[in-house]
Write a protein that holds these residues in place. Structure first.
Motif, PDB file in Angstrom:
ATOM      1  N   SER A  38       0.824  -1.204   0.000  1.00  0.00           N
ATOM      2  CA  SER A  38       0.000   0.000   0.000  1.00  0.00           C
ATOM      3  C   SER A  38       0.860   1.256   0.000  1.00  0.00           C
ATOM      4  N   SER A  39       0.374   2.338  -0.620  1.00  0.00           N
ATOM      5  CA  SER A  39       1.059   3.626  -0.568  1.00  0.00           C
ATOM      6  C   SER A  39       1.154   4.155   0.859  1.00  0.00           C
ATOM      7  N   LEU A  40       0.222   3.723   1.705  1.00  0.00           N
ATOM      8  CA  LEU A  40       0.268   4.162   3.101  1.00  0.00           C
ATOM      9  C   LEU A  40       1.464   3.579   3.837  1.00  0.00           C
ATOM     10  N   GLY A  41       1.893   2.381   3.445  1.00  0.00           N
ATOM     11  CA  GLY A  41       3.016   1.755   4.116  1.00  0.00           C
ATOM     12  C   GLY A  41       2.593   0.576   4.970  1.00  0.00           C
ATOM     13  N   TYR A  42       3.557  -0.104   5.512  1.00  0.00           N
ATOM     14  CA  TYR A  42       3.383  -1.360   6.245  1.00  0.00           C
ATOM     15  C   TYR A  42       2.492  -1.137   7.473  1.00  0.00           C
ATOM     16  N   LEU A  43       1.376  -1.832   7.515  1.00  0.00           N
ATOM     17  CA  LEU A  43       0.358  -1.581   8.538  1.00  0.00           C
ATOM     18  C   LEU A  43       0.852  -1.803   9.971  1.00  0.00           C
ATOM     19  N   PRO A  44       1.544  -2.904  10.290  1.00  0.00           N
ATOM     20  CA  PRO A  44       1.987  -3.068  11.681  1.00  0.00           C
ATOM     21  C   PRO A  44       2.863  -1.914  12.179  1.00  0.00           C
ATOM     22  N   LEU A  45       3.683  -1.374  11.287  1.00  0.00           N
ATOM     23  CA  LEU A  45       4.515  -0.237  11.684  1.00  0.00           C
ATOM     24  C   LEU A  45       3.666   1.015  11.871  1.00  0.00           C
ATOM     25  N   ARG A  46       2.683   1.216  11.025  1.00  0.00           N
ATOM     26  CA  ARG A  46       1.787   2.361  11.203  1.00  0.00           C
ATOM     27  C   ARG A  46       0.997   2.245  12.509  1.00  0.00           C
ATOM     28  N   ASP A  47       0.646   1.029  12.886  1.00  0.00           N
ATOM     29  CA  ASP A  47      -0.025   0.825  14.176  1.00  0.00           C
ATOM     30  C   ASP A  47       0.861   1.287  15.337  1.00  0.00           C
ATOM     31  N   LYS A  48       2.126   0.934  15.274  1.00  0.00           N
ATOM     32  CA  LYS A  48       3.051   1.328  16.346  1.00  0.00           C
ATOM     33  C   LYS A  48       3.261   2.839  16.369  1.00  0.00           C
ATOM     34  N   LEU A  49       3.374   3.431  15.194  1.00  0.00           N
ATOM     35  CA  LEU A  49       3.539   4.887  15.130  1.00  0.00           C
ATOM     36  C   LEU A  49       2.290   5.600  15.632  1.00  0.00           C
ATOM     37  N   ALA A  50       1.134   5.052  15.325  1.00  0.00           N
ATOM     38  CA  ALA A  50      -0.110   5.651  15.809  1.00  0.00           C
ATOM     39  C   ALA A  50      -0.123   5.704  17.326  1.00  0.00           C
ATOM     40  N   GLN A  51       0.335   4.636  17.964  1.00  0.00           N
ATOM     41  CA  GLN A  51       0.365   4.621  19.423  1.00  0.00           C
ATOM     42  C   GLN A  51       1.345   5.647  19.966  1.00  0.00           C
ATOM     43  N   ARG A  52       2.503   5.764  19.332  1.00  0.00           N
ATOM     44  CA  ARG A  52       3.486   6.741  19.784  1.00  0.00           C
ATOM     45  C   ARG A  52       2.958   8.164  19.599  1.00  0.00           C
ATOM     46  N   LEU A  53       2.294   8.430  18.490  1.00  0.00           N
ATOM     47  CA  LEU A  53       1.743   9.762  18.254  1.00  0.00           C
ATOM     48  C   LEU A  53       0.616  10.069  19.232  1.00  0.00           C
ATOM     49  N   GLN A  54      -0.201   9.068  19.538  1.00  0.00           N
ATOM     50  CA  GLN A  54      -1.257   9.262  20.538  1.00  0.00           C
ATOM     51  C   GLN A  54      -0.648   9.593  21.894  1.00  0.00           C
ATOM     52  N   ASP A  55       0.416   8.909  22.249  1.00  0.00           N
ATOM     53  CA  ASP A  55       1.099   9.189  23.507  1.00  0.00           C
ATOM     54  C   ASP A  55       1.685  10.599  23.523  1.00  0.00           C
ATOM     55  N   ASP A  56       1.957  11.132  22.340  1.00  0.00           N
ATOM     56  CA  ASP A  56       2.527  12.479  22.215  1.00  0.00           C
ATOM     57  C   ASP A  56       1.446  13.558  22.082  1.00  0.00           C
ATOM     58  N   GLY A  57       0.178  13.143  22.130  1.00  0.00           N
ATOM     59  CA  GLY A  57      -0.892  14.127  22.138  1.00  0.00           C
ATOM     60  C   GLY A  57      -1.592  14.352  20.822  1.00  0.00           C
ATOM     61  N   ILE A  58      -1.342  13.498  19.826  1.00  0.00           N
ATOM     62  CA  ILE A  58      -1.990  13.647  18.526  1.00  0.00           C
ATOM     63  C   ILE A  58      -3.064  12.572  18.382  1.00  0.00           C
ATOM     64  N   VAL A  59      -4.284  13.002  18.093  1.00  0.00           N
ATOM     65  CA  VAL A  59      -5.382  12.057  17.870  1.00  0.00           C
ATOM     66  C   VAL A  59      -5.230  11.479  16.465  1.00  0.00           C
ATOM     67  N   VAL A  60      -4.935  10.191  16.390  1.00  0.00           N
ATOM     68  CA  VAL A  60      -4.592   9.591  15.105  1.00  0.00           C
ATOM     69  C   VAL A  60      -4.813   8.090  15.183  1.00  0.00           C
ATOM     70  N   ASN A  61      -5.010   7.464  14.030  1.00  0.00           N
ATOM     71  CA  ASN A  61      -4.994   6.009  13.934  1.00  0.00           C
ATOM     72  C   ASN A  61      -4.138   5.616  12.745  1.00  0.00           C
ATOM     73  N   ALA A  62      -3.913   4.327  12.584  1.00  0.00           N
ATOM     74  CA  ALA A  62      -2.998   3.853  11.547  1.00  0.00           C
ATOM     75  C   ALA A  62      -3.445   4.255  10.146  1.00  0.00           C
ATOM     76  N   ASP A  63      -4.748   4.372   9.928  1.00  0.00           N
ATOM     77  CA  ASP A  63      -5.253   4.697   8.595  1.00  0.00           C
ATOM     78  C   ASP A  63      -5.053   6.155   8.220  1.00  0.00           C
ATOM     79  N   SER A  64      -4.632   6.983   9.167  1.00  0.00           N
ATOM     80  CA  SER A  64      -4.342   8.383   8.849  1.00  0.00           C
ATOM     81  C   SER A  64      -2.851   8.689   8.993  1.00  0.00           C
ATOM     82  N   ILE A  65      -2.037   7.645   8.880  1.00  0.00           N
ATOM     83  CA  ILE A  65      -0.575   7.784   8.862  1.00  0.00           C
ATOM     84  C   ILE A  65      -0.062   7.213   7.544  1.00  0.00           C
ATOM     85  N   MET A  66       0.839   7.944   6.904  1.00  0.00           N
ATOM     86  CA  MET A  66       1.497   7.443   5.701  1.00  0.00           C
ATOM     87  C   MET A  66       3.003   7.479   5.919  1.00  0.00           C
TER      88      MET A  66
END
Length: 402
Positions: free
Chosen positions: A64-92
Motif C-alpha cells: 500500500s502507498s500508506l506503508g506497512y500496517l503493523p509499523l503504522r499501528d506502532k507509530l499511531a500509538q506513539r503519536l497518541q502518547d505524544d498528544g496527537i489524535v490519530v490512527n494507523a489509517d491516517s498515517i502514511m
C-alpha cells in the motif's frame, strides 16, 4: 539540453556548498547529521535478517502507498502518547520527512502562491519549496518561536496557503515555540484558512525541560500536516519518515505519494517494525540524547571560553543546532569561504537559510556529529579567526573570554 526551470531553483539552494564544507579533515559544524556511532547497527541487522526469515511472503512485493500496517499501528500509538489524535489509517510512511515536505508543497503550492517560513529556516525545506516557485513571506524568530504579530500582519496583507514551521528545537536556531504561540498559530491558521506544515524531526531529542504538545494537538479543523522521521533517532540511511493530516489533506498526499514512488520500501518498513518489536526504542533514544547533550554542553562551554565579545549564541534545550550571531555588517558567507574553510572548519552561513538571502551576519552550528575534542578545537579555531576578522573590520579591541 534545455532543462526545466525548477532544476535551476534547486541547484541554487546551497546544499552542495554544505556538503563540500564537510569534507575530509574538516571539523564540520555544517551538516545536521546524527552520529553514525550511535546507529543500532547490530539490532537493525538482526531485524532485517529476521524479516527475510519470516513467513511474510509479501516482503519484496508491492504494498500500500500508506506503508506497512503493523509499523503504522506502532507509530499511531506513539503519536497518541505524544498528544496527537490519530490512527494507523491516517498515517502514511514516507522517504524520510523530506518527502513529506515535498508532497505538502506539491499538494498546496502553485507558482506564485504564498508560503510563510521562519527566518531563518531549514535549508532542505527551501530547496523543496523552490521547485514550485512560491512567493515567500519571511517571519522573524523570537526566543520562543515565530513572531506571531509579524505573522498576523503578513496574513492580513497577503494571500498565504501554507505556513512552514519547526516548532521543537528549530532548525537552525534551536528555538522551541512556546505553548501560547502554538495556540495562537492555530487560531491564525483557522482565521485565515491556512495550512500548517509542522516538521518535527527533533521532538524526541529534548535534553532538559518538559515537552510541549505538538501544534497538531490543537488542530480542530484538520489543517495541520505533521511530519516525523526515524532519521535522527535511528538512522537516516533507512530513509523512513511519516506524516499525518486531516482527511482532505491526507487523501491528496496519499495520491501524490502513489504518483511519486508508489510506496516506501516494504523491506525497510517491515524490518524497522521488527526492530521496534524486539528493542526498546525509548531506551535507545535516551542513549542518543545523553551523547548529544554532552556535546552541546561542550560546545557551549567552548563558546563561553573562546568566543570574542560582540558575538552571541543560543543555548538550546535539545536538537542538533545552535545559532551564532555576529555584529551587524559581518558577512558569514565570506568568512566561511575565506577564513574558516582554509583552516579546516565550517558552519552554515545564515544567507543560505532564508529565501531572501538578506541575513548575512549569523550562522548555524551543529554539534551532533562532532567529537568533544573536535568541538573544542574547532570552536577555538573559529573564535580566533572571528577575533581577527572583527578587528580588521572595525578595529575592535581583541577580547577573548578567559
Amino acid at each position: 539540453m534545455k532543462l526545466a526551470n525548477r532544476t535551476k531553483k534547486t541547484s541554487n539552494s546551497g546544499l552542495d556548498e554544505i556538503f563540500a564544507a564537510s569534507g575530509p579533515g574538516v571539523i564540520s559544524f555544517a551538516g545536521g547529521y546524527p552520529d553514525q556511532q550511535l546507529f543500532p547497527k547490530q539490532e537493525l541487522e538482526k531485524a532485517f535478517s529476521s524479516s527475510f526469515q519470516s513467513s511474510n511472503s509479501n516482503l519484496l512485493q508491492y504494498n500500500s502507498s500508506l506503508g506497512y500496517l503493523p509499523l503504522r499501528d506502532k507509530l499511531a500509538q506513539r503519536l497518541q502518547d505524544d498528544g496527537i489524535v490519530v490512527n494507523a489509517d491516517s498515517i502514511m510512511l514516507t522517504q524520510g520527512a523530506q518527502q513529506g515536505i515535498d508532497l505538502a508543497a506539491r499538494l498546496l503550492l502553485d507558482k506564485g502562491d504564498g508560503i510563510v517560513v521562519e527566518a531563518p529556516t531549514y535549508l532542505g525545506a527551501l530547496a523543496a519549496f523552490d521547485v514550485y516557485e512560491p512567493t515567500y513571506y519571511e517571519v522573524s524568530m523570537d526566543n520562543d518561536g515565530m513572531n506571531i504579530e509579524a505573522l498576523r500582519k503578513v496574513l492580513m496583507s497577503h494571500q498565504v496557503k501554507m505556513i512552514y514551521t519547526v516548532p521543537d528545537f528549530q532548525n537552525p536556531t534551536g528555538t522551541v515555540m512556546s505553548l501560547e504561540k502554538r495556540k495562537a498559530l492555530i487560531k491564525l491558521a483557522n482565521d485565515y484558512d491556512v495550512v500548517i506544515l509542522e516538521d518535527g524531526p527533533y521532538r524526541n531529542l529534548r535534553y532538559k525541560g518538559e515537552s510541549l504538545p505538538p501544534i497538531k494537538h490543537f488542530d480542530t479543523q484538520g489543517r495541520v500536516i505533521f511530519l516525523g522521521s526515524f532519521s535522527k533517532i535511528l538512522a537516516p540511511g533507512l530513509r523512513l519518515g511519516w506524516l499525518t493530516a486531516g482527511p482532505e489533506l491526507f487523501s491528496g498526499l496519499v495520491a501524490l505519494k502513489g504518483g511519486s514512488d508508489v510506496e516506501s520500501s516494504n523491506l525497510t518498513m517491515a524490518s524497522v517494525n521488527v526492530y521496534l518489536e524486539e528493542n526498546d526504542l525509548d531506551e535507545h533514544i535516551a542513549t542518543v540524547r545523553s551523547t548529544y547533550k554532552r556535546r552541546k554542553d561542550v560546545m557551549i562551554e567552548s563558546l563561553q571560553h573562546f568566543l570574542p565579545s560582540g558575538v552571541s549564541y543560543t543555548n538550546p534545550d535539545g536538537g542538533f543546532f545552535l545559532w551564532l550571531t555576529m555584529p551587524a555588517g559581518f558577512d558569514s558567507t565570506e568568512f566561511l569561504k575565506n577564513n574558516l574553510i582554509p583552516n579546516k572548519v565550517s558552519f552554515v552561513p545564515s544567507a543560505n537559510l532564508m529565501p531572501s538571502k538578506k541575513l548575512k551576519n549569523a550562522a548555524r552550528l551543529s554539534f551532533s556529529n562532532v567529537s568533544e575534542e573536535d568541538i573544542r578545537s574547532g570552536i577555538q579555531t573559529m573564535s580566533q579567526l572571528l577575533s581577527a576578522k572583527l578587528i580588521s573590520m572595525k578595529g575592535i579591541k581583541k577580547h577573548v573570554k578567559q
